[in-house]
Scaffold this motif. Structure first.
Motif, PDB file in Angstrom:
ATOM      1  N   SER A  70      16.504  17.600 -17.680  1.00 28.47           N
ATOM      2  CA  SER A  70      16.841  18.642 -18.647  1.00 28.47           C
ATOM      3  C   SER A  70      17.636  19.770 -18.004  1.00 28.47           C
ATOM      4  O   SER A  70      18.510  20.359 -18.637  1.00 28.47           O
ATOM      5  N   ASP A 130      15.271  15.644 -24.791  1.00 20.39           N
ATOM      6  CA  ASP A 130      13.969  15.437 -25.432  1.00 20.39           C
ATOM      7  C   ASP A 130      14.057  15.447 -26.950  1.00 20.39           C
ATOM      8  O   ASP A 130      13.040  15.401 -27.643  1.00 20.39           O
ATOM      9  N   HIS A 175       6.111  18.656 -24.768  1.00 16.82           N
ATOM     10  CA  HIS A 175       7.519  18.280 -24.913  1.00 16.82           C
ATOM     11  C   HIS A 175       7.668  17.309 -26.080  1.00 16.82           C
ATOM     12  O   HIS A 175       6.693  16.811 -26.627  1.00 16.82           O
ATOM     13  N   SER A 176       8.901  17.086 -26.460  1.00 12.63           N
ATOM     14  CA  SER A 176       9.261  16.156 -27.540  1.00 12.63           C
ATOM     15  C   SER A 176       8.645  16.556 -28.877  1.00 12.63           C
ATOM     16  O   SER A 176       8.251  15.704 -29.665  1.00 12.63           O
ATOM     17  N   VAL A 195       9.613  20.234 -21.532  1.00 11.75           N
ATOM     18  CA  VAL A 195      10.495  19.074 -21.376  1.00 11.75           C
ATOM     19  C   VAL A 195       9.759  17.997 -20.583  1.00 11.75           C
ATOM     20  O   VAL A 195       8.875  18.292 -19.796  1.00 11.75           O
ATOM     21  N   ALA A 196      10.131  16.755 -20.807  1.00 12.73           N
ATOM     22  CA  ALA A 196       9.472  15.638 -20.128  1.00 12.73           C
ATOM     23  C   ALA A 196       9.875  15.560 -18.657  1.00 12.73           C
ATOM     24  O   ALA A 196       9.070  15.198 -17.807  1.00 12.73           O
ATOM     25  N   ASP A 197      11.121  15.895 -18.351  1.00 11.40           N
ATOM     26  CA  ASP A 197      11.652  15.760 -17.003  1.00 11.40           C
ATOM     27  C   ASP A 197      12.507  16.998 -16.717  1.00 11.40           C
ATOM     28  O   ASP A 197      13.618  17.128 -17.237  1.00 11.40           O
ATOM     29  N   ARG A 227       7.471  22.010 -17.655  1.00 11.91           N
ATOM     30  CA  ARG A 227       6.708  20.793 -17.921  1.00 11.91           C
ATOM     31  C   ARG A 227       5.258  21.068 -18.266  1.00 11.91           C
ATOM     32  O   ARG A 227       4.474  20.149 -18.407  1.00 11.91           O
TER      33      ARG A 227
END
Length: 126
Positions: free
Chosen positions: A15, A116, A60-61, A9-11, A56
């Motif tokens: 999340s 995401d 991600h995405s 995940v980005a954050d 992280r």
């Protein structure tokens, strides 16, 4: 048979707010957390041990799909409502899916995109 899985995940904090709510509706909770000072912070969700991780250090995405087993249609409904309230995007409201579209008989599910863009599903095979 899988023991556990996870997604990047980005954050993690953003999340975690989403997954605390969505997975909490399915009876899952944070059971392990990696410290941020290691540069690999992540959170493991489960009942007794982590079965689903957000972190992280994985990409991600990438638009993954994960389906969580619900114990009832009511849990599927609660998952969808909690995920939406926590900032998810509807990707299929709770309901029976049609065998004509490839789903087995009695497949009751809901789909929500996480922060995401991953497609998260709760399913009850009643």
């Amino acid at each position: 048979m899988l023991d556990h899985t996870g997604i990047g995940v980005a954050d993690v904090a953003r999340s975690a707010a989403f997954y605390d709510a969505a997975l909490g509706a399915l009876g899952l909770r944070r059971v392990m957390q990696l410290p941020e000072d290691l540069g690999t912070d992540g959170i493991g969700y489960g009942r007794d041990h982590p079965i689903f991780w957000i972190d992280r250090f994985h990409p991600h995405s990438v638009k993954q799909h994960t389906a969580f087993a619900a114990r009832s249609r009511a849990e599927v409904d609660a998952f969808h409502a909690a995920a939406m309230a926590a900032g998810g995007t509807d990707n299929g409201a709770p309901g029976l899916r049609s065998p004509a579209t490839g789903y087995p008989q009695g497949y009751y599910a809901a789909f929500v995109l996480d922060p995401d863009g991953n497609n998260m599903e709760a399913v009850f095979r009643g």
